[in-house]
Design a protein around this motif. Structure first.
Motif, PDB file in Angstrom:
ATOM      1  N   GLN A  13      11.789   2.715  51.462  1.00 43.60           N
ATOM      2  CA  GLN A  13      12.382   1.790  52.274  1.00 43.60           C
ATOM      3  C   GLN A  13      13.190   0.632  51.719  1.00 43.60           C
ATOM      4  N   VAL A  14      14.237   0.510  51.544  1.00 43.60           N
ATOM      5  CA  VAL A  14      15.444  -0.237  51.024  1.00 43.60           C
ATOM      6  C   VAL A  14      15.690  -1.182  51.987  1.00 43.60           C
ATOM      7  N   LYS A  15      15.662  -1.747  52.656  1.00 46.13           N
ATOM      8  CA  LYS A  15      16.005  -2.927  53.537  1.00 46.13           C
ATOM      9  C   LYS A  15      14.621  -3.903  52.959  1.00 46.13           C
ATOM     10  N   ARG A  16      14.751  -5.027  53.509  1.00 42.47           N
ATOM     11  CA  ARG A  16      14.437  -6.248  52.734  1.00 42.47           C
ATOM     12  C   ARG A  16      13.627  -7.149  54.127  1.00 42.47           C
ATOM     13  N   GLY A  17      13.437  -7.167  54.967  1.00 42.26           N
ATOM     14  CA  GLY A  17      12.831  -8.476  55.445  1.00 42.26           C
ATOM     15  C   GLY A  17      11.132  -7.679  55.864  1.00 42.26           C
ATOM     16  N   ILE A  18      10.534  -8.640  56.570  1.00 46.42           N
ATOM     17  CA  ILE A  18       8.864  -8.185  57.145  1.00 46.42           C
ATOM     18  C   ILE A  18       9.004  -7.389  58.147  1.00 46.42           C
ATOM     19  N   GLY A  19      10.224  -7.463  59.413  1.00 45.85           N
ATOM     20  CA  GLY A  19      10.749  -7.062  60.132  1.00 45.85           C
ATOM     21  C   GLY A  19      10.623  -5.339  60.254  1.00 45.85           C
ATOM     22  N   ASP A  20      11.724  -5.021  59.212  1.00 43.87           N
ATOM     23  CA  ASP A  20      11.307  -3.410  58.772  1.00 43.87           C
ATOM     24  C   ASP A  20      10.629  -3.090  58.600  1.00 43.87           C
ATOM     25  N   VAL A  21       9.799  -3.998  57.845  1.00 43.79           N
ATOM     26  CA  VAL A  21       8.100  -2.512  57.818  1.00 43.79           C
ATOM     27  C   VAL A  21       7.825  -2.479  58.914  1.00 43.79           C
ATOM     28  N   ILE A  22       7.984  -3.220  59.359  1.00 42.46           N
ATOM     29  CA  ILE A  22       7.112  -3.039  61.228  1.00 42.46           C
ATOM     30  C   ILE A  22       7.498  -2.371  61.685  1.00 42.46           C
ATOM     31  N   TRP A  23       9.714  -2.476  62.243  1.00 41.49           N
ATOM     32  CA  TRP A  23      10.030  -0.997  63.232  1.00 41.49           C
ATOM     33  C   TRP A  23       9.633   0.308  62.190  1.00 41.49           C
ATOM     34  N   HIS A  24       9.887   0.501  60.780  1.00 40.30           N
ATOM     35  CA  HIS A  24       9.706   1.444  59.997  1.00 40.30           C
ATOM     36  C   HIS A  24       8.058   1.801  59.968  1.00 40.30           C
ATOM     37  N   LEU A  25       7.168   1.248  60.298  1.00 39.46           N
ATOM     38  CA  LEU A  25       5.568   1.575  60.495  1.00 39.46           C
ATOM     39  C   LEU A  25       5.068   3.220  61.090  1.00 39.46           C
ATOM     40  N   PRO A  26       5.568   2.943  62.376  1.00 36.21           N
ATOM     41  CA  PRO A  26       5.298   4.407  62.936  1.00 36.21           C
ATOM     42  C   PRO A  26       6.131   6.066  62.349  1.00 36.21           C
ATOM     43  N   GLN A  52       0.964  -6.833  51.689  1.00 30.17           N
ATOM     44  CA  GLN A  52       0.016  -7.977  52.316  1.00 30.17           C
ATOM     45  C   GLN A  52       0.219  -7.803  53.676  1.00 30.17           C
ATOM     46  N   LEU A  53       1.159  -6.569  54.588  1.00 28.69           N
ATOM     47  CA  LEU A  53       1.168  -6.150  56.358  1.00 28.69           C
ATOM     48  C   LEU A  53       0.725  -4.998  55.972  1.00 28.69           C
ATOM     49  N   ALA A 245       0.688 -24.310  64.269  1.00 34.22           N
ATOM     50  CA  ALA A 245       0.070 -22.906  62.789  1.00 34.22           C
ATOM     51  C   ALA A 245       1.096 -22.339  62.409  1.00 34.22           C
ATOM     52  N   CYS A 246       2.379 -23.243  61.437  1.00 40.26           N
ATOM     53  CA  CYS A 246       2.816 -23.148  60.616  1.00 40.26           C
ATOM     54  C   CYS A 246       2.134 -22.316  59.723  1.00 40.26           C
ATOM     55  N   ASP A 247       1.007 -23.253  59.299  1.00 38.23           N
ATOM     56  CA  ASP A 247       0.143 -23.772  58.216  1.00 38.23           C
ATOM     57  C   ASP A 247       0.044 -22.145  57.447  1.00 38.23           C
ATOM     58  N   LEU A 248      -0.361 -21.145  58.813  1.00 41.25           N
ATOM     59  CA  LEU A 248      -1.344 -19.845  58.273  1.00 41.25           C
ATOM     60  C   LEU A 248      -0.637 -19.144  57.457  1.00 41.25           C
ATOM     61  N   ASP A 249      -0.921 -18.494  56.946  1.00 45.45           N
ATOM     62  CA  ASP A 249      -0.227 -17.431  56.410  1.00 45.45           C
ATOM     63  C   ASP A 249      -0.187 -16.150  56.551  1.00 45.45           C
ATOM     64  N   LEU A 250       0.868 -15.300  55.822  1.00 45.47           N
ATOM     65  CA  LEU A 250       0.875 -14.197  56.951  1.00 45.47           C
ATOM     66  C   LEU A 250       0.292 -13.523  57.224  1.00 45.47           C
ATOM     67  N   PRO A 251      -0.907 -13.497  57.218  1.00 45.95           N
ATOM     68  CA  PRO A 251      -2.305 -12.352  57.318  1.00 45.95           C
ATOM     69  C   PRO A 251      -2.767 -12.454  58.807  1.00 45.95           C
ATOM     70  N   GLN A 252      -2.760 -14.402  58.072  1.00 44.35           N
ATOM     71  CA  GLN A 252      -2.936 -15.170  59.660  1.00 44.35           C
ATOM     72  C   GLN A 252      -2.484 -14.993  61.120  1.00 44.35           C
ATOM     73  N   ALA A 253      -0.478 -15.624  60.421  1.00 42.93           N
ATOM     74  CA  ALA A 253      -0.220 -15.585  61.557  1.00 42.93           C
ATOM     75  C   ALA A 253       0.227 -14.000  62.428  1.00 42.93           C
ATOM     76  N   ALA A 254      -0.086 -13.376  61.574  1.00 41.97           N
ATOM     77  CA  ALA A 254       0.053 -11.873  61.986  1.00 41.97           C
ATOM     78  C   ALA A 254      -1.085 -11.773  63.637  1.00 41.97           C
ATOM     79  N   ALA A 255      -2.360 -11.649  62.519  1.00 40.07           N
ATOM     80  CA  ALA A 255      -3.025 -12.224  63.878  1.00 40.07           C
ATOM     81  C   ALA A 255      -3.552 -12.870  64.777  1.00 40.07           C
ATOM     82  N   LEU A 256      -3.361 -13.885  64.460  1.00 38.18           N
ATOM     83  CA  LEU A 256      -2.643 -14.446  65.612  1.00 38.18           C
ATOM     84  C   LEU A 256      -1.754 -14.551  66.662  1.00 38.18           C
ATOM     85  N   LEU A 257      -0.663 -13.441  66.579  1.00 37.91           N
ATOM     86  CA  LEU A 257       0.147 -13.081  67.016  1.00 37.91           C
ATOM     87  C   LEU A 257      -0.075 -11.703  67.718  1.00 37.91           C
ATOM     88  N   ARG A 258      -1.138 -10.789  67.042  1.00 41.17           N
ATOM     89  CA  ARG A 258      -1.392 -10.089  67.428  1.00 41.17           C
ATOM     90  C   ARG A 258      -2.720 -10.660  68.946  1.00 41.17           C
TER      91      ARG A 258
END
Length: 334
Positions: A13-26, A52-53, A245-258
Motif C-alpha cells: 500500500q503506497v498511500k501514507r495516511g492512517i485512514g488509508d490503512v483502514i479502508w484498505h484493510l478489508p 501499530q494498527l 483525550a488528546c493525550d491517548l496514544d494511537l492504540p488507546q485512541a482507537a480503542a476509545l473510538l471503538r
C-alpha cells in the motif's frame, strides 16, 4: 528470510495516511484469506502507522515500512531500496493496491514470480495478471480494488473495515473511563490539512451546543498537538461532562473510538478509526470528496457544495441538527 519464503505473499500500500490503512484493510484481509497460512506481509509508508494498527490483526504476519514519496531522485532511490527489500524477502506473490508504477517495477526487478496489480496505465507492463478493465480508470480507489478482487476471484464479503485491537488496550480504556456516563460522543480534532478541519470558532460553538443537548460524555481526540485546543474549547462551554483525550496514544485512541457510541469530526484519522470500530461517524466534508467506503460514514456537507473554503461554510447548527437523532443512542456491545 524465513524458511518458508517460497510461500510468502506481500501486499503493498503506497498511500501514507492512517485512514488509508483502514479502508484498505478489508482487501488485505481478503487476500490473506486465500494466501498460504492465511497471512500476508504488509508493506506501507511509516507515516501510515500500520505497524501499530495491525499488530494484532491475524491476517498480517508482519508489517514492513518503506518510503515511496519524495523528489524524483528520492523516488528512484526509494524504488531501488524497495527492489532490494523484495528480493531479500523472496516473496512468491506481491499485490500492489494502487495503479502506481514503481512498486510493480520494483517487484519485477526483484524477480517476484507473481505480481498482481490494477494494470491501469504503464503498470500493466510489469504485472503478471491481466489487471482490471480500463473502464474503471476514473473510479474511486475502493472501486478499483473491488474490481481487482472480482477479477482475481478473491471473495470479498464486505468493504467495511474491522480493525483488530489488543483486548488489554480495550479493557484499559474501558476501565479508565468507566465512570463516564453514556452515551459517549467522540469528537475528532485536526486533519491532514488545515482546510479539512473546522475553524476553532466553529468547534467552540459546536461543543457549546452539544454539551447543552447530550446527557452522556463528550470526548475530544486528536493527538497531543490538539490538546491545548481541546482545553480552550472546554473553557468556553458548559453542560455535559467533557474529557480531553488528546493525550491517548494511537492504540488507546482507537480503542476509545471503538467504545464510543457516536463520532463527529472532519475526514481524518479519528473518523476512519471510529468507522473501523463499528461506530457511526458523522464526517464533516467541506473541501474534499465524501468518503463512501463504509455505510457508517454519514456525510455532513455545506449546502452549496464542496469548495476550498467549504469547512468555514459548514456551520455548527447544521451539524448539531444532523446528529440530534443519534444523541441518546448507545451502541450495542459485541
Amino acid at each position: 528470510m524465513s524458511s518458508n519464503a517460497i510461500d510468502k505473499v506481500a501486499v503493498i500500500q503506497v498511500k501514507r495516511g492512517i485512514g488509508d490503512v483502514i479502508w484498505h484493510l478489508p482487501f488485505v484481509q481478503a487476500i490473506a484469506a486465500v494466501s498460504p497460512g492465511r497471512q500476508v506481509t504488509f508493506l506501507a509508508p511509516p507515516s501510515s502507522c500500520a505497524e501499530q494498527l495491525l499488530a494484532t490483526d491475524p491476517s498480517v504476519a508482519e508489517t514492513i515500512y518503506f518510503e515511496h514519496a519524495g523528489s524524483e531522485v528520492r523516488r528512484a532511490v526509494n524504488m531501488l531500496k524497495l527492489t532490494a527489500l523484495l528480493r531479500w524477502e523472496a516473496f512468491r506473490q506481491v499485490w500492489i493496491l494502487d495503479r502506481t508504477l514503481r512498486p510493480a517495477l520494483a517487484a519485477r526487478l526483484a524477480g517476484v514470480p507473481e505480481r498482481i496489480g490494477l494494470g491501469l496505465g504503464a503498470q500493466s507492463l510489469f504485472i503478471t495478471n491481466p489487471g482490471i478493465d480500463r473502464s474503471h480508470f476514473h473510479d474511486q480507489p475502493v472501486d478499483w480494488l473491488k474490481a481487482l478482487m472480482a477479477a482475481m476471484q478473491v471473495p470479498l464479503a464486505s468493504s467495511e473495515p474491522d480493525l483488530h485491537l489488543p483486548p488489554q488496550t480495550l479493557a484499559e480504556i474501558s476501565q479508565k473511563f468507566a465512570g463516564a456516563p453514556r452515551p459517549w460522543i467522540a469528537l475528532g480534532l485536526g486533519a491532514s490539512h488545515p482546510d479539512k478541519d473546522w475553524p476553532d470558532v466553529h468547534w467552540a460553538d459546536f461543543l457549546t451546543g452539544l454539551r447543552q443537548r447530550v446527557e452522556g460524555t463528550v470526548f475530544l481526540v486528536g493527538g497531543g498537538m490538539n490538546s491545548a485546543r481541546a482545553e480552550r474549547f472546554f473553557a468556553q462551554s458548559t453542560g455535559a461532562p467533557a474529557i480531553n483525550a488528546c493525550d491517548l496514544d494511537l492504540p488507546q485512541a482507537a480503542a476509545l473510538l471503538r467504545l464510543a457510541d457516536l463520532f463527529v469530526g472532519p475526514s481524518s484519522a479519528p473518523m476512519n478509526l471510529a468507522v473501523a470500530g463499528g461506530t457511526e461517524a458523522f464526517g464533516l466534508f467541506g473541501s474534499t470528496p465524501v468518503l463512501t467506503y463504509s455505510k457508517r460514514i454519514h456525510a455532513i456537507v455545506p449546502p452549496s457544495g464542496m469548495t476550498p473554503d467549504g469547512m468555514t461554510r459548514l456551520l455548527p447548527a447544521q451539524a448539531l441538527e444532523a446528529i440530534t437523532p443519534y444523541l441518546r443512542r448507545v451502541k450495542a456491545r459485541v
